[in-house]
Motif scaffolding. Sequence first.
Motif, PDB file in Angstrom:
ATOM      1  N   LEU A 112       1.004  -1.352   0.132  1.00 38.04           N
ATOM      2  CA  LEU A 112      -0.012  -0.133   0.021  1.00 38.04           C
ATOM      3  C   LEU A 112       0.699   1.396  -0.113  1.00 38.04           C
ATOM      4  O   LEU A 112       0.526   2.127  -0.794  1.00 38.04           O
ATOM      5  N   ALA A 113       1.756   1.327   0.750  1.00 40.06           N
ATOM      6  CA  ALA A 113       2.704   2.405   0.825  1.00 40.06           C
ATOM      7  C   ALA A 113       3.483   2.647  -0.550  1.00 40.06           C
ATOM      8  O   ALA A 113       3.699   3.766  -0.851  1.00 40.06           O
ATOM      9  N   ALA A 114       4.024   1.681  -0.980  1.00 40.75           N
ATOM     10  CA  ALA A 114       4.600   1.621  -2.129  1.00 40.75           C
ATOM     11  C   ALA A 114       3.708   2.416  -3.372  1.00 40.75           C
ATOM     12  O   ALA A 114       4.157   2.863  -4.178  1.00 40.75           O
ATOM     13  N   ALA A 115       2.469   1.849  -3.526  1.00 38.41           N
ATOM     14  CA  ALA A 115       1.586   2.432  -4.398  1.00 38.41           C
ATOM     15  C   ALA A 115       1.226   3.753  -4.164  1.00 38.41           C
ATOM     16  O   ALA A 115       1.177   4.577  -4.895  1.00 38.41           O
ATOM     17  N   ALA A 116       1.064   4.214  -2.899  1.00 39.02           N
ATOM     18  CA  ALA A 116       1.143   5.456  -2.563  1.00 39.02           C
ATOM     19  C   ALA A 116       2.221   6.595  -2.876  1.00 39.02           C
ATOM     20  O   ALA A 116       1.901   7.631  -3.341  1.00 39.02           O
ATOM     21  N   LEU A 117       3.415   6.112  -3.027  1.00 43.47           N
ATOM     22  CA  LEU A 117       4.621   6.647  -3.396  1.00 43.47           C
ATOM     23  C   LEU A 117       4.986   6.461  -4.677  1.00 43.47           C
ATOM     24  O   LEU A 117       5.879   7.372  -5.063  1.00 43.47           O
ATOM     25  N   ALA A 118       4.295   5.597  -5.432  1.00 43.62           N
ATOM     26  CA  ALA A 118       5.020   5.161  -6.711  1.00 43.62           C
ATOM     27  C   ALA A 118       5.238   6.386  -7.947  1.00 43.62           C
ATOM     28  O   ALA A 118       6.160   6.471  -8.357  1.00 43.62           O
TER      29      ALA A 118
END
Length: 460
Positions: free
Chosen positions: A83-89
């Motif tokens: 989820l965090a990676a998707a938010a920062l992608a």
Amino acid sequence: MISGRAHEAAATLDRGIERVRGADPALAAELEDDLFDGLNYDEELAQERTRRLASAQARPAVLAHRAFDRAAVGASASEVRELAAAALADGSLSQRSEQPAALYAIEALMAVEAADEARAAIETFADVARRTGSRVGMGGIAMARARWEHEFGNLEAAQEAARVAIEIQMALSGGGATRSVRASLAASLLDAGDIDEAERLLGDPLLAPEPRDTLLPICGFNALRGRILLERGRPREALTELEAHIALEDRRGWIASFRNATRVTMITALAEAGRVDEARALADAQLTRARERDLHGHEARVLVAGARLALAREAEIGLLEQAVAAARRSPSRLILAEALTAYGATLRRANRRADARDPLREARELALQTGAKALEKHAHDELVIAGARPQRVAQHGPEGLTPSERRVAELAAQGHRNRDIAEALFVTAKTVEVHLGRAYTKLGISSRSQLADTLRGYAA
């Protein structure tokens, strides 16, 4: 929000959202992203935040908040990381230095021990904050850096970053720093062994009504008070504080702490208060949860706390061997130093002095690297009792420089100005001056112009 007026912040943002929703949906979404943050600052508004977040479009800021929430309710490390990676992608969150959503993703990553991903996000956000000159952004990222350095880096660097965050918040709010900001500095001081200063920073809650920021679970005020009381040998009072912190988390549906190993502290406090069966039950539950979530650092800390409850020395040693193995899979050198110290000390008490020396030597070295002064002294003393003759800590030359002094000296040797160094390291200009002065003394030089040649000379 910075001034502790979450209700007013939420009402203001709601009015703004309604005014622009039809004409500018993108701006309305940005204001809603701010609203998610504002609602999180007040327990009475938390349920409204959860409701709105569930129905919001899955844009980057929403994903960041969802990552944070999933970490709080004990989701697996892999789910939170995803989820965090998707938010920062797409990088858009990091470009909005006045908007704190990226910090929620960073907090979530640190909560699941994703040290490398969190550090990369911090550096990206910091570059934007510097470029734009945003004081709000600089304050937020200083807090994130303090937390990262505390858990995965160096306690001295954590203290420096926390002091920058305090300085910025005081300037922005026009008053004193909130307890939630001071708690970050207090936590790193406590792990460095400075209990008196940590207690002073938190203040005595009996002297004045509790400020609202004390009610923020992420602040960890009560959890830190509990740790201090436990260090003072007052386990029953410590339990009262720890239970107060967990009650705050319970009211929000959280089962995991973000900035304090609250339940690990609770295991020790229960045991020292004579409630050993409860301590064992909590240790078993936390060990299962840590392994299910794939959190090796938390697993190691639970095993260390649980080992003290073992009925036989060999069982204690076995649990500590598991703790060291788990800590080696964690990105935290501080946790590894703690596990190795406990393991070495227990081997020494079991009269296995020769076996104790290697783990204690490694623990002492790691404690030195991380700035955990009290832990370093403990490991050193255990080494001496185990029959070793540990070398004295270097006081001169590059080996005598602390990690912070070395970073400052190397940047100064490269020609960077004090102001630039302060901005790059998120410390104050005064801190840079102090570190340079100490570096000059340890290196036996008197001016900046001698730095580069001196450091090269030692390297050669």
